[in-house]
Write an enzyme that holds these catalytic residues in place. Structure first.
Site, PDB file in Angstrom:
ATOM      1  N   GLY A  13      39.123 -18.610  69.576  1.00 27.10           N
ATOM      2  CA  GLY A  13      40.547 -18.956  69.437  1.00 27.10           C
ATOM      3  C   GLY A  13      40.716 -20.262  68.685  1.00 27.10           C
ATOM      4  N   ARG A  74      36.876 -13.696  66.360  1.00 24.52           N
ATOM      5  CA  ARG A  74      35.892 -13.371  67.395  1.00 24.52           C
ATOM      6  C   ARG A  74      35.067 -12.250  66.749  1.00 24.52           C
ATOM      7  NH1 ARG A  74      38.311 -16.078  71.761  1.00 24.52           N
ATOM      8  NH2 ARG A  74      40.578 -16.040  71.717  1.00 24.52           N
ATOM      9  N   ASP A 105      32.407 -21.960  74.622  1.00 24.62           N
ATOM     10  CA  ASP A 105      31.103 -21.545  75.144  1.00 24.62           C
ATOM     11  C   ASP A 105      30.596 -20.245  74.507  1.00 24.62           C
ATOM     12  OD1 ASP A 105      30.184 -23.524  76.834  1.00 24.62           O
ATOM     13  OD2 ASP A 105      31.269 -22.778  78.575  1.00 24.62           O
ATOM     14  N   THR A 127      38.620 -25.715  71.895  1.00 30.59           N
ATOM     15  CA  THR A 127      39.382 -24.611  72.503  1.00 30.59           C
ATOM     16  C   THR A 127      40.480 -25.225  73.356  1.00 30.59           C
ATOM     17  OG1 THR A 127      39.365 -22.988  74.314  1.00 30.59           O
ATOM     18  CG2 THR A 127      37.464 -24.409  74.187  1.00 30.59           C
ATOM     19  N   ASP A 131      37.519 -25.364  78.756  1.00 28.85           N
ATOM     20  CA  ASP A 131      36.632 -24.673  79.690  1.00 28.85           C
ATOM     21  C   ASP A 131      35.165 -24.683  79.248  1.00 28.85           C
ATOM     22  OD1 ASP A 131      36.930 -23.048  77.508  1.00 28.85           O
ATOM     23  OD2 ASP A 131      37.255 -21.206  78.636  1.00 28.85           O
ATOM     24  N   ARG A 173      42.439 -17.793  80.640  1.00 28.36           N
ATOM     25  CA  ARG A 173      42.027 -16.531  81.264  1.00 28.36           C
ATOM     26  C   ARG A 173      41.106 -16.764  82.457  1.00 28.36           C
ATOM     27  NH1 ARG A 173      41.897 -12.327  76.683  1.00 28.36           N
ATOM     28  NH2 ARG A 173      40.538 -13.828  75.670  1.00 28.36           N
TER      29      ARG A 173
HETATM   30  O1  F6P Z   1      41.365 -19.785  73.011  1.00 25.04           O
HETATM   31  C1  F6P Z   1      41.562 -19.606  74.337  1.00 25.04           C
HETATM   32  C2  F6P Z   1      42.661 -18.620  74.580  1.00 25.04           C
HETATM   33  O2  F6P Z   1      43.863 -19.110  74.050  1.00 25.04           O
HETATM   34  C3  F6P Z   1      42.817 -18.259  76.029  1.00 25.04           C
HETATM   35  O3  F6P Z   1      43.583 -19.172  76.768  1.00 25.04           O
HETATM   36  C4  F6P Z   1      43.441 -16.901  75.934  1.00 25.04           C
HETATM   37  O4  F6P Z   1      43.137 -16.159  77.082  1.00 25.04           O
HETATM   38  C5  F6P Z   1      42.786 -16.318  74.719  1.00 25.04           C
HETATM   39  O5  F6P Z   1      42.375 -17.402  73.925  1.00 25.04           O
HETATM   40  C6  F6P Z   1      43.676 -15.413  73.902  1.00 25.04           C
HETATM   41  O6  F6P Z   1      42.936 -14.868  72.881  1.00 25.04           O
HETATM   42  P1  F6P Z   1      43.508 -14.082  71.616  1.00 25.04           P
HETATM   43  O7  F6P Z   1      44.009 -15.085  70.646  1.00 25.04           O
HETATM   44  O8  F6P Z   1      42.346 -13.339  71.113  1.00 25.04           O
HETATM   45  O9  F6P Z   1      44.614 -13.229  72.129  1.00 25.04           O
END
Ligand code: F6P
Length: 322
Positions: A13, A74, A105, A127, A131, A173
């Site tokens: 993210g 990702r 991580d 991030t 975490d 999350r």
């Molecule tokens: O980068 C962390 C985060 O923002 C989390 O808090 C959240 O659960 C997740 O990424 C959301 O991911 P995506 O952008 O793939 O929906």
């Protein structure tokens, strides 16, 4: 002697402040006579050899921008041995001596796998969730919390005007850090985090009723994404108390925006630290914050480290939101 070639990528993210870290890596790397390559879209860019040489001016005018100029992703392909092999081949062909990975991580586990193929890696924690087990702080957290706080302040205005209860979901999350700090800063009556199981009657209903008896007329409940279920919570509150409720999911708004001073400064320090390590041929380290100082740990050790949930701060929230 050949110039060292360092690649930099952002992964997972995006987080406000990633651009400031890229800028620090490029500027201090070129200052140390290195060649800096930007990798587009995280590990996918290493797999596909999507590289661009960065110069001093490529990173002008980005320190204050959210998101990441290198894009991010990702990368499921990178989790497979064939993906890691392709990434290693890209590094060999481009003469990359080390890769700096800005992410969380999950991205560092990728960096460890890549380092096992002989490509040296350095990780920088970026991030919004804060975490990363080995680091007190991750780039983006301060900006995200401030965004969430501003949004909850706005919800409070309307909750106050209507004597309502606003149930708000913030990101996180597996980690309740955004919920905890945003909740405290916005005066939430209850804060629900994935680290601590909750009981509706004890942790929500009793708190609402007892503070209502003490004169409270509007309420904020902050719920971390990993706990979820805000619609059910809001409906149950209305059924049991008659207090009108509204729900809001803040969502990705928390990931954007211009980084705060703290995120720009920490990102700059960590980016420069990465280059200092590489100048000294120190490799396979994760950069971290410990007692407000920038430090670094062996990548394997760093991935084993756990950050305990801040129970003291949680108790502060419970004690003062009455
Ligand atoms: O980068 C962390 C985060 O923002 C989390 O808090 C959240 O659960 C997740 O990424 C959301 O991911 P995506 O952008 O793939 O929906």
């Amino acid at each position: 002697m050949n110039k060292k070639t360092i690649a930099v990528l952002t992964s997972g993210g995006d987080a406000p402040g990633m651009n400031a870290a890229i800028r620090a890596i490029v500027r201090s790397g070129i200052g140390a006579d290195m060649k800096i390559l930007g990798v587009k879209r995280g590990y996918n860019g290493l797999i596909k050899s999507d590289l661009i040489e960065l110069n001093l001016r490529s990173v002008s005018d980005i320190i204050h921008r959210g998101g990441t100029v290198l894009y991010t992703a990702r990368s499921p392909e990178f989790l497979m041995p064939s993906g890691i092999q392709k990434a290693k081949e890209t590094c060999e062909k481009a003469g990359i001596d080390a890769v700096v990975v800005i992410g969380g991580d999950g991205s560092f586990r990728g960096a460890r796998e890549l380092s096992l193929t002989g490509v040296p890696c350095i990780g920088i924690p970026g991030t919004i969730d804060n975490d990363v087990g080995c680091s007190e702080y991750t780039i983006g957290f301060d900006t995200a919390m401030n965004t969430a706080m501003e949004m909850v302040d706005k919800l409070r205005d309307t909750a106050q005007s209507h004597d309502r209860c606003s149930v708000v979901e913030v990101m996180g999350r597996r980690c309740g850090q955004i919920a905890l700090k945003t909740g405290i800063s916005a005066g939430a009556t209850a804060i629900l985090v994935p680290e601590i199981p909750y009981d509706f009657n004890k942790d929500i209903l009793e708190r609402l009723i007892s503070t209502q008896k003490m004169g409270k007329k509007h309420f904020i409940i902050v719920v971390a994404e990993g706990v979820g279920g805000i619609k059910d919570i809001a409906e149950k509150i209305f059924i049991k108390t008659g207090i009108q409720t509204r729900t809001t999911v803040l969502g990705h708004v928390q990931r954007g925006g211009s980084p705060t001073l703290m995120d720009r400064v920490v990102a700059s320090e960590m980016g420069r630290h990465a280059i200092r390590l590489l100048e000294k041929n120190i490799k396979n380290r994760i950069i971290a914050m410990d007692c407000n100082k920038v430090v670094d740990y062996d990548i394997k050790e760093a991935l084993k480290m756990k950050k305990p949930f801040d129970m003291e701060l949680f108790k502060v929230a419970l004690d003062i939101s009455i």
